[in-house]
Every structure is written in structure tokens, then in C-alpha cells.
Design a protein around this motif. Sequence first.
Motif, PDB file in Angstrom:
ATOM      1  N   TYR A 248     -47.426   9.716   9.200  1.00 26.66           N
ATOM      2  CA  TYR A 248     -46.805  10.737  10.033  1.00 26.66           C
ATOM      3  C   TYR A 248     -47.831  11.590  10.783  1.00 26.66           C
ATOM      4  N   TYR A 249     -49.095  11.471  10.408  1.00 25.06           N
ATOM      5  CA  TYR A 249     -50.158  12.265  11.038  1.00 25.06           C
ATOM      6  C   TYR A 249     -50.950  11.449  12.061  1.00 25.06           C
ATOM      7  N   GLN A 250     -50.594  10.184  12.230  1.00 28.03           N
ATOM      8  CA  GLN A 250     -51.266   9.366  13.239  1.00 28.03           C
ATOM      9  C   GLN A 250     -50.750   9.743  14.623  1.00 28.03           C
ATOM     10  N   PRO A 251     -51.635   9.821  15.615  1.00 32.34           N
ATOM     11  CA  PRO A 251     -51.163  10.118  16.974  1.00 32.34           C
ATOM     12  C   PRO A 251     -50.068   9.128  17.386  1.00 32.34           C
ATOM     13  N   ARG A 252     -49.025   9.648  17.978  1.00 32.88           N
ATOM     14  CA  ARG A 252     -47.861   8.832  18.330  1.00 32.88           C
ATOM     15  C   ARG A 252     -48.261   7.656  19.237  1.00 32.88           C
ATOM     16  N   ASN A 253     -47.733   6.482  18.896  1.00 36.12           N
ATOM     17  CA  ASN A 253     -47.917   5.262  19.692  1.00 36.12           C
ATOM     18  C   ASN A 253     -49.391   4.887  19.896  1.00 36.12           C
ATOM     19  N   THR A 254     -50.185   5.034  18.824  1.00 40.47           N
ATOM     20  CA  THR A 254     -51.589   4.613  18.884  1.00 40.47           C
ATOM     21  C   THR A 254     -51.872   3.409  17.987  1.00 40.47           C
ATOM     22  N   VAL A 255     -51.053   3.182  16.980  1.00 37.90           N
ATOM     23  CA  VAL A 255     -51.304   2.088  16.039  1.00 37.90           C
ATOM     24  C   VAL A 255     -50.844   0.769  16.662  1.00 37.90           C
ATOM     25  N   ASP A 256     -51.782  -0.142  16.891  1.00 42.78           N
ATOM     26  CA  ASP A 256     -51.457  -1.441  17.481  1.00 42.78           C
ATOM     27  C   ASP A 256     -51.149  -2.496  16.428  1.00 42.78           C
ATOM     28  N   VAL A 257     -51.831  -2.421  15.282  1.00 41.93           N
ATOM     29  CA  VAL A 257     -51.682  -3.427  14.239  1.00 41.93           C
ATOM     30  C   VAL A 257     -51.357  -2.737  12.924  1.00 41.93           C
ATOM     31  N   VAL A 258     -50.216  -3.086  12.330  1.00 49.55           N
ATOM     32  CA  VAL A 258     -49.813  -2.531  11.042  1.00 49.55           C
ATOM     33  C   VAL A 258     -49.968  -3.610   9.982  1.00 49.55           C
ATOM     34  N   MET A 259     -50.819  -3.316   8.993  1.00 51.36           N
ATOM     35  CA  MET A 259     -51.008  -4.207   7.860  1.00 51.36           C
ATOM     36  C   MET A 259     -50.028  -3.784   6.765  1.00 51.36           C
ATOM     37  N   MET A 260     -49.116  -4.668   6.373  1.00 53.71           N
ATOM     38  CA  MET A 260     -48.049  -4.277   5.461  1.00 53.71           C
ATOM     39  C   MET A 260     -48.010  -5.178   4.228  1.00 53.71           C
ATOM     40  N   GLY A 261     -47.505  -4.607   3.125  1.00 53.68           N
ATOM     41  CA  GLY A 261     -47.350  -5.389   1.915  1.00 53.68           C
ATOM     42  C   GLY A 261     -47.836  -4.644   0.687  1.00 53.68           C
ATOM     43  N   SER A 262     -48.484  -5.357  -0.209  1.00 53.02           N
ATOM     44  CA  SER A 262     -48.897  -4.830  -1.507  1.00 53.02           C
ATOM     45  C   SER A 262     -50.255  -4.141  -1.432  1.00 53.02           C
ATOM     46  N   SER A 263     -50.772  -3.735  -2.599  1.00 57.10           N
ATOM     47  CA  SER A 263     -52.101  -3.121  -2.691  1.00 57.10           C
ATOM     48  C   SER A 263     -53.198  -4.075  -2.250  1.00 57.10           C
TER      49      SER A 263
ATOM     50  N   CYS B 204     -41.809   2.259  12.952  1.00 55.99           N
ATOM     51  CA  CYS B 204     -41.363   2.130  14.349  1.00 55.99           C
ATOM     52  C   CYS B 204     -40.701   3.401  14.883  1.00 55.99           C
ATOM     53  N   LYS B 205     -40.532   4.404  14.025  1.00 52.03           N
ATOM     54  CA  LYS B 205     -40.030   5.694  14.498  1.00 52.03           C
ATOM     55  C   LYS B 205     -41.080   6.430  15.323  1.00 52.03           C
ATOM     56  N   THR B 206     -42.349   6.245  14.979  1.00 52.63           N
ATOM     57  CA  THR B 206     -43.416   7.001  15.647  1.00 52.63           C
ATOM     58  C   THR B 206     -44.468   6.118  16.311  1.00 52.63           C
ATOM     59  N   GLN B 207     -44.413   4.818  16.070  1.00 49.95           N
ATOM     60  CA  GLN B 207     -45.409   3.901  16.619  1.00 49.95           C
ATOM     61  C   GLN B 207     -44.718   2.722  17.299  1.00 49.95           C
ATOM     62  N   LYS B 208     -45.451   2.073  18.192  1.00 47.10           N
ATOM     63  CA  LYS B 208     -44.975   0.846  18.831  1.00 47.10           C
ATOM     64  C   LYS B 208     -45.995  -0.263  18.577  1.00 47.10           C
ATOM     65  N   PRO B 209     -46.028  -0.768  17.332  1.00 46.55           N
ATOM     66  CA  PRO B 209     -47.052  -1.765  17.001  1.00 46.55           C
ATOM     67  C   PRO B 209     -46.874  -3.055  17.794  1.00 46.55           C
ATOM     68  N   LYS B 210     -47.981  -3.640  18.162  1.00 50.98           N
ATOM     69  CA  LYS B 210     -47.962  -4.925  18.848  1.00 50.98           C
ATOM     70  C   LYS B 210     -47.920  -6.069  17.848  1.00 50.98           C
ATOM     71  N   LEU B 211     -48.447  -5.817  16.644  1.00 45.55           N
ATOM     72  CA  LEU B 211     -48.568  -6.868  15.634  1.00 45.55           C
ATOM     73  C   LEU B 211     -48.355  -6.299  14.245  1.00 45.55           C
ATOM     74  N   VAL B 212     -47.573  -7.003  13.426  1.00 47.48           N
ATOM     75  CA  VAL B 212     -47.452  -6.726  11.997  1.00 47.48           C
ATOM     76  C   VAL B 212     -48.110  -7.878  11.245  1.00 47.48           C
ATOM     77  N   VAL B 213     -49.087  -7.543  10.414  1.00 50.40           N
ATOM     78  CA  VAL B 213     -49.709  -8.525   9.526  1.00 50.40           C
ATOM     79  C   VAL B 213     -49.104  -8.295   8.148  1.00 50.40           C
ATOM     80  N   LEU B 214     -48.343  -9.270   7.668  1.00 51.33           N
ATOM     81  CA  LEU B 214     -47.541  -9.115   6.458  1.00 51.33           C
ATOM     82  C   LEU B 214     -48.162  -9.863   5.284  1.00 51.33           C
ATOM     83  N   ASP B 215     -48.614  -9.110   4.290  1.00 55.04           N
ATOM     84  CA  ASP B 215     -49.095  -9.679   3.037  1.00 55.04           C
ATOM     85  C   ASP B 215     -47.889 -10.068   2.181  1.00 55.04           C
TER      86      ASP B 215
END
Length: 337
Positions: free
Chosen positions: A44-59, A99-110
Motif C-alpha cells: 500500500y506504500y508503493q507509488p501508484r502504478n509503478t510495479v511492473d512485475v509482481v512475484m507471487m506465491g509462497s515464502s 490490482c487496486k493500486t498497481q497495473k502490473p505487466k507481468l505476474v510471476v507465480l510460484d
Amino acid sequence: MLKRFYNNRFSIIFAIVTILSIWYWDGVLSIKNDDGVMQAAALYYQPRNTVDVVMMGSSHVHYAIDTGKLWDDYGMAAYDYSAAEQPLWITYHYLKEVCKTQKPKLVVLDVYSPALQKDDYQYKWMLPNALGMRFSLNKMQMFKVSVEKEHFSEYFPSFAVYHGRLHGLTKDDFTYPIRKFTYLRNFKGFKPMTKVTPQPRPQITQKSSGGLTEKSELYLRKIIDYTKQNGIELHMIVTPYVITDEQELVFNRLKEIAQENGIGFTNANHDYDAIGLDFEKDFMDESHLNYYGAEKFTEYLGKEITSRFDLPDHRGEKRYKSWDANSREIKNSINAG
């Protein structure tokens, strides 16, 4: 107007002091776990619409993917938005949240967790998965599919979970509300660990596919549909760890689903030599890379991502200065030991 304010000054001052006190003590008492809580909170503290790649999943994500290195090497604005043993139904709601605060171009899903855990309700790491997300309809929907009714009060509301922390508070807890904004703005999720624990090198022989639960497959397909509907590229990964043939069975099934949908799938456990992993030096434990292994894997993953996807280089751009800070802070933490 001024007279009304003067007549009600004590009530107004009391209200302001009360609000500030609640804000401060909520920050002091909050759980600051960096196996999911801080990764979710910092989003929530990342500048809006700056994150291009979201790495998602486990630890596996926040131990293995160095956002600072991706920035230094490619100018990639990446964020590790992950939590311990996160099941796919929580990842789905995390995706909707980002996706409420960012418009990622890519999701990398673990996709480690669906190979590890087969229960439809997984409570062991539920707190780190839940506490960092702000209250919203999306969070309530996440709870609905993640927690049975009789356990709901154990996780919501958040202050009911951490009210007993008074006896374990530290100096950092008391200063956290003051430094929170800068800390969370610069934090991108990566958790560098220098602990070294030698591990046996796995021998993978499994060729069959299967073992994916109905619920995990349902939410994987929801994630695929959501990314397609929102114009987001998706790539699935398995990070290096001491894999078993039983888990490889599930990864083979996940790869089939990825291929059916035209989605890339990278199981790094077939590329130990290409990554340059040393099983005597590059692991923190059997499931996680340490910092030294993460640097090797991040280099490997960065090349994989940039060869498949066209991503912008934001180095030198003012709006992305927090990624410069993130890179410096990671290096400083390693140098400090």
C-alpha cells in the motif's frame, strides 16, 4: 465559525488525540512478521502504478527473488508479494488486491504450495497471509474461502490477534509508527538470509503428472482467467529446493495446465547446473535458498523473464527512486552481517 470551534475546542482536541493514539498504538502492537505480513503491508506504500512485475506465491518468492538485483541489472520494478506456504486461493485474492493500486505487466507465480499442502483449509501459516492485507470486501472474500466459521475469530479483526504483544515489545516497535512510511515505501518484499545449511542434491525421476487438488486447480484457473481479462502476462515458476518425486508429480500437472493456456512454466529444479547452485553453500534450509543462492537464482530468473517479456527499464526515473533505496538497503543488510 471560530466561536463554534472555540466552544468545542476540548472535544476536538480530545478526538484528535484519540485518533493519533489509536494510530500510534496500532503500529506499535502490530505484528511485523516478514514472512508475509510486511510483504502485504508494504504494497500500500508503493507509488501508484509503478510495479511492473509482481512475484507471487509462497515464502520461496521472498527468500529467492532479489528485487534489488533485478533493479540493478535491468531497471525492473519488481515486488515480492508473497507469504509463507500461501495456497492459490489466497494468491487469487492477493492478485485482486494488488490490482487496486498497481497495473502490473507481468505476474510471476510460484506454484510450490499446491505441491506441498493438500488440505482445503490451511491454518499453520494463515496469520502471515492475512494480517498485512487491509480490511476490504476482497479480504472478507479471502477469509470466506480460507477459514472455516469456527476459526474466524482467530484471525479477524487484526487487533484481536496481536493485543497480547505488550510483554514482548522492543524499541523498534515503539519507533515503527514514525519510520513506517519510509521503511515500507523502500521495502519490496525480499528477505535476504545469510545462514548456510548444506543440503542433499535431489535426483528427480518422476515423469507422471497428477496430485493437484480440486480446490487448487479451481483457483489456478481463476488466476489464469483474471490475468487474461486484465491484460496481464503470467509465468509460472518453481524455485530451487530439495524437491521430492511426489511434489514433482504435481508440478508436472501444473505444467500441463500452463501449456494448455499458452503460459510459460519454469521448474528451476531441472536447471541446478545452469543456475550454478552449490548445495553446500547456497541454501538456508531444505526449502529455501539463502542470499548467495538467491543471487544466482535471481540472475537466472532475470534472464528468463527479459527473454520472454518486454519490460521497461526505469533506472534514473524519479518515481522509482525507492527501488534504488531498496537495492542499497539489501546490500547494507548483507554487509552488516
